[in-house]
Scaffold this active site. Structure first.
Site: not given
Lengths: 385, 134
Positions: A334, A85
């Site tokens: 995201h 991430c």
């Protein structure tokens, strides 16, 4: 003489469920405005760093090469980075290092990911496989699950409440409405957020970030080039990075991300600033508990007081330390590889005074904080006008 | 015999030995002969770089540090959901992540005393899991 390194161009694709585009078109959608913003073309760029976290989401191997070719970088040097991430921030760090090392004067960083085509159960599966596949994945632990373990521990140890978690969500949705590139542009009420569907107790739907498609692009240059090409360069004055154990059961604490604390210490030291100097920050709110822990681990408040910090409104515009004016991962979305680059885009906008209704007025020093997985990677960057 | 509700990694000698012991209700970790670091679940190599490891038997009692009720799991775990995952600290200080059964989310509390038991998921799959003591 030590040359500074600055951001001279930014571009952002619309985050969301983008059925109209694949990863290559999304990358183009971010790169084009970044080049226009810098007033240059790809011929003026020396090299590219491309961040894509996973191959399985887009069913495309070597997406770095695909994007590099599609955006017209021809035969220029390129490599792809991966830090889950935090892939995008790893890309910024790599590009900064290339310039610092003298291998390039201008570097284009592109972060991109398309995640929605596989559907939520499959996306959850793919992300879970980024955990320890020998000893933790075999129990069906997921990313929301890992952060839920931290939330339970934080609530037990510090008395953080269900409402305080939801208050983070309410704030980030409020600001997401003001960001035209955000995936979700809808406010939520505290009641709605508190009562939403449980995903991994104690975390519910409104505690979890979105699964999104998107891309973002940033152009970095050395001081000489930056001053020549750009009237308003935003300098990257501090970079910190740290890591942690793969297995969550090996962590010494479950209420803090050690990698964040260590990365922040390094970044503050390098930039010669303290948490009190930060005018605006973007932090990694993949789950609401992650934003609360970030307040504490970045030194915006004392350990254990993150819940109180949001409850008092300290992370709103007008509060002590405005956080996630772009809507955060929660409302903006995201798309893994894009997230860190998008964070640099937002801080650059804020420090240039171009963030419109979500502008923190007079912001001079900014911070971005990007976590990979559950703290296995962390990157903190500090920026100044 | 394989370890886990779902898994696909090749079975190494270390994992085979761990599973054999787990079938006999023993929870085994490895310890480094050089620096004395202990690993549970076991590792073939120490983080200090040494590969001189020896087996030790870990205690099977401890307390819950944290937990979550997984309502929406990964695709491959759909048939087991919902399930409760906990991290427990065993009496020698080592920590383990596993499912806990014999409790409900309402009766489960941090600091609750638990024991580690072997559990056959299917005929060819085994895991360890937590249960409240008593």
């Amino acid at each position: 003489m030590t040359q500074k390194i600055g951001v001279i161009g930014i571009g952002h694709a619309k985050f969301g469920k983008r059925k109209d585009a694949t990863i290559r078109e999304l990358a183009h959608e971010a790169v084009k405005p970044a080049l226009e913003d810098a007033g240059i073309t790809t011929t003026d760029i020396d090299a590219a760093v491309i961040g894509v976290a996973g191959d399985e989401f887009a069913a495309q191997g070597s997406s770095g090469a695909l994007i590099h070719d599609y955006i017209g970088m021809k035969n220029k040097p390129m490599f792809r980075v991966e830090a889950a991430c935090a892939t995008g921030s790893a890309g910024i760090r790599a590009a900064w290092s290339l310039i610092k090392a003298g291998l390039a004067e201008t570097v284009l960083v592109v972060g991109a990911e398309t995640m929605t085509q596989v559907g939520s159960p499959k996306a959850t599966e793919l992300m879970a496989k980024a955990g320890d596949t020998r000893w933790e994945y075999p129990f069906g632990i997921t990313f929301p699950g890992f952060y839920a373990l931290m939330a339970t521990a934080h609530m037990h140890e510090y008395g953080t409440t269900r409402e305080q978690l939801s208050m983070v969500s309410v704030k980030n949705h409020k600001y997401g409405v003001l960001n035209p590139y955000a995936h979700l542009q809808r406010e939520v009420s505290l009641e709605e957020a508190v009562k939403s569907l449980t995903i991994c107790h104690p975390l519910n739907l409104y505690d979890c970030c979105l699964i999104s498609d998107g891309a973002a692009a940033v152009i970095l240059a050395n001081e000489e080039k930056a001053k020549k090409l750009c009237d308003t360069p935003v300098w990257i004055t501090g970079l910190g990075s740290a890591s942690d154990t793969m297995m969550i059961s090996e962590r010494q604490t479950l209420t803090s991300l050690t990698a964040t604390r260590l990365a922040a210490e390094k970044a503050y030291r390098m930039a010669r600033v303290s948490p009190d100097d930060i005018d605006v920050a973007v932090v990694h709110d993949c789950f609401t508990i992650a934003e609360i822990m970030a307040y504490e681990d970045l030194g915006f408040c004392k350990k254990g007081e993150g819940g109180k910090f949001i409850e008092e409104g300290q992370s709103y515009i007008g509060g002590e330390r405005p956080v996630n004016m772009d809507g955060g991962l929660k409302a903006k979305g995201h798309p893994l590889g894009a997230t860190g680059v998008s964070m640099t885009v937002e801080i650059t906008r804020q420090l240039r005074g171009e963030a419109n209704k979500r502008q923190v007025s007079g912001a001079e020093i900014g911070l971005s904080h990007n976590v990979g997985e559950t703290g296995q990677y962390c990157f903190v960057h500090i920026y100044a006008r | 015999m394989k370890f886990g509700y779902v898994s696909w990694l090749p079975q190494t000698e270390l994992v085979s030995k761990f599973i054999e012991e787990l079938k006999n209700k023993r929870l085994m970790g490895t310890q480094c002969k050089q620096c004395a670091a202990k690993y549970l679940p076991p590792r073939a190599h120490c983080k200090c770089g040494s590969h001189e490891m020896e087996w030790f038997e870990a205690p099977k009692t401890g307390k819950i540090l944290t937990y979550t009720l997984v309502t929406f799991g990964p695709e491959s775990m759909a048939k087991y959901a919902p399930y409760i995952i906990a991290v427990a600290e065993l009496d020698d200080g080592s920590r383990l992540l596993a499912h806990i059964t014999g409790v409900t989310p309402k009766t489960l509390k941090v600091d609750m005393r638990v024991q580690v038991v072997s559990h056959h998921v299917t005929e060819d799959r085994i895991v360890y899991k937590f249960r409240p003591t008593e």
